[in-house]
Design a protein around this motif. Structure first.
Motif, mmCIF file in Angstrom:
data_model
loop_
_atom_site.group_PDB
_atom_site.id
_atom_site.type_symbol
_atom_site.label_atom_id
_atom_site.label_comp_id
_atom_site.label_asym_id
_atom_site.label_seq_id
_atom_site.Cartn_x
_atom_site.Cartn_y
_atom_site.Cartn_z
ATOM 1 N N ALA A 77 0.801 -1.235 0.069
ATOM 2 C CA ALA A 77 0.001 0.114 -0.023
ATOM 3 C C ALA A 77 0.804 1.395 0.053
ATOM 4 N N LYS A 78 0.249 2.343 -0.831
ATOM 5 C CA LYS A 78 1.043 3.501 -0.762
ATOM 6 C C LYS A 78 0.146 4.538 -0.009
ATOM 7 N N VAL A 79 0.906 5.187 0.938
ATOM 8 C CA VAL A 79 0.277 6.035 2.290
ATOM 9 C C VAL A 79 0.778 7.388 1.943
ATOM 10 N N LEU A 80 0.238 8.265 2.014
ATOM 11 C CA LEU A 80 0.733 9.608 2.049
ATOM 12 C C LEU A 80 0.268 10.291 3.402
ATOM 13 N N VAL A 81 1.349 10.581 4.355
ATOM 14 C CA VAL A 81 0.795 11.287 5.524
ATOM 15 C C VAL A 81 1.073 12.756 5.184
ATOM 16 N N LEU A 82 -0.153 13.612 5.103
ATOM 17 C CA LEU A 82 -0.186 15.093 4.611
ATOM 18 C C LEU A 82 -0.227 15.803 6.000
ATOM 19 N N TYR A 83 0.335 16.919 6.199
ATOM 20 C CA TYR A 83 0.187 17.603 7.223
ATOM 21 C C TYR A 83 0.470 19.339 7.508
ATOM 22 N N TYR A 84 -0.042 19.957 8.044
ATOM 23 C CA TYR A 84 0.304 21.229 8.310
ATOM 24 C C TYR A 84 0.608 21.503 9.827
ATOM 25 N N GLU A 136 4.017 17.989 13.257
ATOM 26 C CA GLU A 136 5.160 17.513 12.334
ATOM 27 C C GLU A 136 5.588 16.244 13.033
ATOM 28 N N THR A 137 5.904 16.174 14.367
ATOM 29 C CA THR A 137 6.210 14.919 15.305
ATOM 30 C C THR A 137 5.220 14.033 15.082
ATOM 31 N N MET A 138 4.079 14.322 15.181
ATOM 32 C CA MET A 138 2.938 13.251 15.005
ATOM 33 C C MET A 138 2.940 12.691 13.698
ATOM 34 N N ALA A 139 2.982 13.464 12.568
ATOM 35 C CA ALA A 139 3.024 13.107 11.324
ATOM 36 C C ALA A 139 4.195 11.765 11.108
ATOM 37 N N ASN A 140 5.244 12.242 11.814
ATOM 38 C CA ASN A 140 6.329 11.215 11.424
ATOM 39 C C ASN A 140 5.965 9.866 12.377
ATOM 40 N N ALA A 141 5.464 9.979 13.409
ATOM 41 C CA ALA A 141 4.971 8.977 14.289
ATOM 42 C C ALA A 141 4.087 8.015 13.478
ATOM 43 N N VAL A 142 2.831 8.880 12.787
ATOM 44 C CA VAL A 142 1.900 8.032 11.980
ATOM 45 C C VAL A 142 2.606 7.138 10.661
ATOM 46 N N ALA A 143 3.660 7.849 10.224
ATOM 47 C CA ALA A 143 4.434 7.377 9.121
ATOM 48 C C ALA A 143 5.334 6.143 9.665
ATOM 49 N N GLU A 144 6.061 6.325 10.813
ATOM 50 C CA GLU A 144 6.402 5.044 11.581
ATOM 51 C C GLU A 144 5.370 3.788 11.684
ATOM 52 N N GLY A 145 4.366 4.019 12.182
ATOM 53 C CA GLY A 145 3.436 2.907 12.274
ATOM 54 C C GLY A 145 2.876 2.416 10.989
ATOM 55 N N GLY A 191 4.093 -2.341 6.584
ATOM 56 C CA GLY A 191 4.459 -2.625 5.256
ATOM 57 C C GLY A 191 4.358 -1.922 4.316
ATOM 58 N N ALA A 192 3.884 -0.694 4.646
ATOM 59 C CA ALA A 192 3.419 0.399 3.620
ATOM 60 C C ALA A 192 4.491 1.321 3.012
ATOM 61 N N GLN A 193 4.360 1.719 1.784
ATOM 62 C CA GLN A 193 5.378 2.639 1.216
ATOM 63 C C GLN A 193 4.778 3.869 1.572
ATOM 64 N N VAL A 194 5.594 4.706 2.286
ATOM 65 C CA VAL A 194 4.966 5.984 2.964
ATOM 66 C C VAL A 194 5.853 7.091 2.498
ATOM 67 N N ASP A 195 5.141 8.341 2.331
ATOM 68 C CA ASP A 195 5.556 9.559 2.024
ATOM 69 C C ASP A 195 5.010 10.460 2.946
ATOM 70 N N VAL A 196 5.939 11.521 3.784
ATOM 71 C CA VAL A 196 5.444 12.457 4.495
ATOM 72 C C VAL A 196 5.748 13.811 3.764
ATOM 73 N N LYS A 197 4.423 14.417 3.506
ATOM 74 C CA LYS A 197 4.443 15.720 2.893
ATOM 75 C C LYS A 197 3.744 16.832 3.774
ATOM 76 N N ARG A 198 4.092 18.357 3.481
ATOM 77 C CA ARG A 198 3.171 19.186 4.285
ATOM 78 C C ARG A 198 2.636 20.233 3.104
ATOM 79 N N VAL A 199 1.609 20.691 3.630
ATOM 80 C CA VAL A 199 0.776 21.737 2.701
ATOM 81 C C VAL A 199 1.451 22.827 2.659
#
Length: 199
Positions: free
Chosen positions: A2-9, A16-25, A30-38
């Motif tokens: 699965a491809k997951v985007l964690v998108l945040y402001y 930002e810290t919470m977004a990185n934790a979501v991405a860790e989980g 097993g997901a492919q994860v990108d973290v991006k901001r608006v």
């Protein structure tokens, strides 16, 4: 996979810290994860004067990015019980995706930060979730399998609608380990749900 985007402001780094934790989980599941901001909409001199955290590592997202993911997890700090204007301005540009049904059936989730325990956590989550439902997404919350959100021994974030943290009025409180565990757990559930739907 699965491809997951964690998108945040994030103005001050809590989300930002919470977004990185979501991405860790999500990655741990097993997901492919990108973290991006608006994009930031506040003029730079005003943002600097307000001590915004302007050195965030995540690249800036574009609306065109969104349809290339199986799941999108969206986070923001609250603004009077609803999402920040920066996030709203970004999502308001997604009318073309909505018209084409480009996000229909994808997985969506929300996470937020507020200054106080009762400062609009759930209404801010729902301000994001409302958008996700309009986009036709399948919403994933934070079930009580994250037992930490039930603690009354300390200040904790978390709601069945999504992971949360409390920043304090002056921003001095950083996400606790319980808050981060909730974010990781939600990321894991999002990734597993997307894998079942798209794997």
């Amino acid at each position: 996979m699965a491809k997951v985007l964690v998108l945040y402001y994030s103005s001050y780094g809590h989300i930002e810290t919470m977004a990185n934790a979501v991405a860790e989980g999500a990655r741990a599941a097993g997901a492919q994860v990108d973290v991006k901001r608006v994009p930031e909409t506040v003029p730079e001199e005003i943002a600097k004067g307000a001590h915004f955290k302007l050195d965030q590592a995540a690249p800036v997202a574009s609306i065109a990015d969104l349809e290339h993911y199986d799941a999108i997890v969206i986070g923001t700090g609250t603004r009077f019980g609803r999402m920040s204007s920066q996030l709203a301005a970004f999502l308001d540009q997604a009318g073309g995706l909505w018209m084409r049904g480009a996000l229909n059936g994808k997985v969506g989730a929300a996470f937020v930060s507020t200054a106080t325990q009762h400062g609009g956590q759930e209404t801010t989550l729902f301000s994001i979730i409302t958008n996700l439902l309009h986009f036709g997404m399948v919403v994933v919350g934070l079930p009580y399998s994250h037992q930490g959100q039930m603690s009354v021994d300390e200040i904790v974030g978390g709601a069945p609608y999504g992971a949360t943290t409390i920043a304090a009025g002056d921003g001095s409180r950083q996400p606790s380990e319980i808050d981060l565990a909730g974010a990781r757990h939600q990321g894991e559930i999002v990734a597993k749900t997307a894998a079942k739907l798209f794997g």
